[in-house]
Motif scaffolding. Structure first.
Motif, short mmCIF file in Angstrom:
data_model
loop_
_atom_site.label_atom_id
_atom_site.label_comp_id
_atom_site.label_asym_id
_atom_site.label_seq_id
_atom_site.Cartn_x
_atom_site.Cartn_y
_atom_site.Cartn_z
N GLY A 20 0.67 -9.83 -3.93
CA GLY A 20 2.22 -9.75 -3.80
C GLY A 20 2.85 -8.73 -3.13
O GLY A 20 3.80 -8.92 -2.36
N VAL A 21 2.41 -7.61 -3.24
CA VAL A 21 3.10 -6.33 -2.69
C VAL A 21 1.86 -5.36 -2.43
O VAL A 21 1.00 -4.96 -2.88
CB VAL A 21 3.93 -5.51 -3.60
CG1 VAL A 21 4.68 -4.19 -3.18
CG2 VAL A 21 5.27 -6.31 -4.08
N ASP A 22 1.89 -4.74 -1.03
CA ASP A 22 1.07 -3.71 -0.51
C ASP A 22 1.74 -2.28 -0.85
O ASP A 22 2.67 -1.83 -0.10
CB ASP A 22 1.01 -3.98 0.87
CG ASP A 22 0.05 -2.85 1.49
OD1 ASP A 22 -0.22 -1.83 0.93
OD2 ASP A 22 -0.30 -3.23 2.60
N ARG A 23 1.36 -1.78 -2.24
CA ARG A 23 2.20 -0.90 -2.73
C ARG A 23 1.76 0.63 -2.15
O ARG A 23 2.71 1.41 -1.87
CB ARG A 23 1.89 -0.67 -4.17
CG ARG A 23 2.49 0.34 -4.85
CD ARG A 23 2.64 0.21 -6.41
NE ARG A 23 1.40 0.02 -7.13
CZ ARG A 23 0.79 1.06 -7.70
NH1 ARG A 23 0.94 2.31 -7.48
NH2 ARG A 23 -0.62 0.83 -8.27
N ASP A 24 0.71 0.92 -1.86
CA ASP A 24 0.44 2.43 -1.36
C ASP A 24 -1.03 2.27 -0.72
O ASP A 24 -1.96 1.39 -1.23
CB ASP A 24 0.44 3.23 -2.50
CG ASP A 24 0.07 4.81 -2.33
OD1 ASP A 24 0.38 5.11 -1.13
OD2 ASP A 24 -0.30 5.57 -3.18
#
Length: 387
Positions: A36-40
């Motif tokens: 869902g999210v490409d965080r780091d």
């Protein structure tokens, strides 16, 4: 309790834009988890959050991930193979519940939580036992396996005590840049003494109770749940019980005989589930618990809860109140894997106290995904108030 409410790693984007993303947002993994999210991301690894917010995902290139396994930082079973369209292995995935910490060690901030501080210390000790000289400065803090995963960068080393202090510091405190050579012994290691000194520096409670077990002690001697595992240090030290991290996804709950016997008398525990361990002249009771589930005192919370786990807590409080009408649960030990609340005070409690406790848990966290809607609080309180 912990002085923070939301797992900030889910909301902070601190990304090296020159590093390519390993997984595409929107990809569904074989077990149904959707990215869902490409965080780091770093050069050989990247952090993602699942679409439903339930999981943190660490993707690591094969050279890095296989080295973690070869050098003993992770068991092989901890990593899931991910293949590209041609069928070649392009990375390995470590999937962690969002209730647990999974981030760069340099991004860890304790925010006044004693449990979190112990987690950082025991994870450093765990990695240091694998390699006394490994550089942990750019490592990845993985709560699920109680370890700092090295990334093998060529950056200058920080002393272990400096790594702990940087996790304890406030938002505007300067970073501790000391290296091992900055200390008289050329070490700057993290011992129980330097742990307490660091805690005192930030006005946090220090450890005053002698732990039952010591770092490096094999778990096989008294528990068969985690073969080959060793103790990496205490997560909680209390008169009635102590909680110990291991270099596996298992934690140990060690109880004084007097407290355990009181719980057995009140039918909260069964004697047959307790392992007797002789320590000198004293006998203690030990249980092995899965690290994926909450095992913490209500007055020192760390585990990030989701909506279902709110109801689990409410049911555990309800069952405990039915068995012990007079007990106080405000500083009780919550054992999620058993659905139990184990009190340390057997008098002075009430159902009204349970409602106040539950309200505090639901409104202040810490949360796995974010604060809850009002109807969650209403439903959970209704469970606790059931006749």
């Amino acid at each position: 309790m912990a002085g923070f409410s939301v797992n900030e790693s889910l909301f902070v984007i601190d990304m090296d834009d020159t590093s390519p993303s390993i997984l595409p947002v929107g990809e569904m993994l074989p077990d149904g988890i959707t990215i869902g999210v490409d965080r780091d991301r770093g050069e050989e690894f990247a952090f993602y959050v699942s679409e439903d917010g339930r999981f943190d995902i660490l993707a690591a290139r094969p050279v890095l991930a296989e080295r973690w396994v070869q050098e003993g930082y992770l068991p092989k079973r901890a990593l899931q193979i991910h293949c590209d369209e041609s069928g070649e292995i392009d990375c390995y995935l470590l999937i962690s519940p969002s209730s647990h910490i999974l981030l760069r060690l340099t991004d860890a901030r304790v925010y006044g939580s004693r449990y979190y501080a112990h987690l950082v210390a025991t994870s450093i000790w765990s990695s240091r036992n694998k390699d006394p000289f490994i550089n942990l400065r750019d490592g990845i803090l993985c709560e699920l396996y109680g370890v700092v995963l090295p990334t093998y960068t060529k950056t200058p080393k920080f002393a272990d005590v400096a790594l702990l202090i940087n996790s304890l510091r406030g938002q505007y405190d300067e970073e501790d840049l000391r290296s091992p050579s900055d200390f008289k012994d050329g070490n700057g290691g993290l011992s129980r003494m330097t742990f307490n000194e660091s805690m005192s520096k930030f006005k946090l409670p220090t450890d005053t109770i002698e732990p039952y077990f010591h770092v490096g002690e094999p778990v096989d001697d008294f528990v068969q749940m985690a073969p080959g595992a060793t103790i990496t240090g205490p997560l909680e030290l209390r008169k009635e019980y102590q909680i110990f991290a291991t270099d596996s996804d298992v934690v140990l709950l060690a109880m004084s005989s007097a407290w355990a016997e009181k719980l057995v008398e009140n039918k909260l525990l069964l004697n047959m589930d307790l392992k007797n361990v002789q320590l000198g002249r004293d006998m203690i009771k030990v249980m092995a618990m899965p690290r994926r589930k909450a095992l913490e005192s209500f007055d020192n919370r760390h585990y990030g809860i989701n909506q279902q786990e709110v109801y689990d807590i409410a049911l555990a409080l309800y069952r405990a109140r039915q068995k012990m009408p007079q007990a106080s649960f405000k500083d009780a030990l919550y054992v999620q894997s058993l659905g139990l609340v184990l009190p340390v005070a057997f008098e002075g409690g009430s159902r009204g106290e349970d409602v106040m406790l539950l309200r505090d848990i639901i409104t202040t966290g810490p949360f796995a995904q974010g604060p809850f809607l009002t109807d969650v609080l209403t439903t959970a309180i209704a469970i606790v108030n059931s006749n």
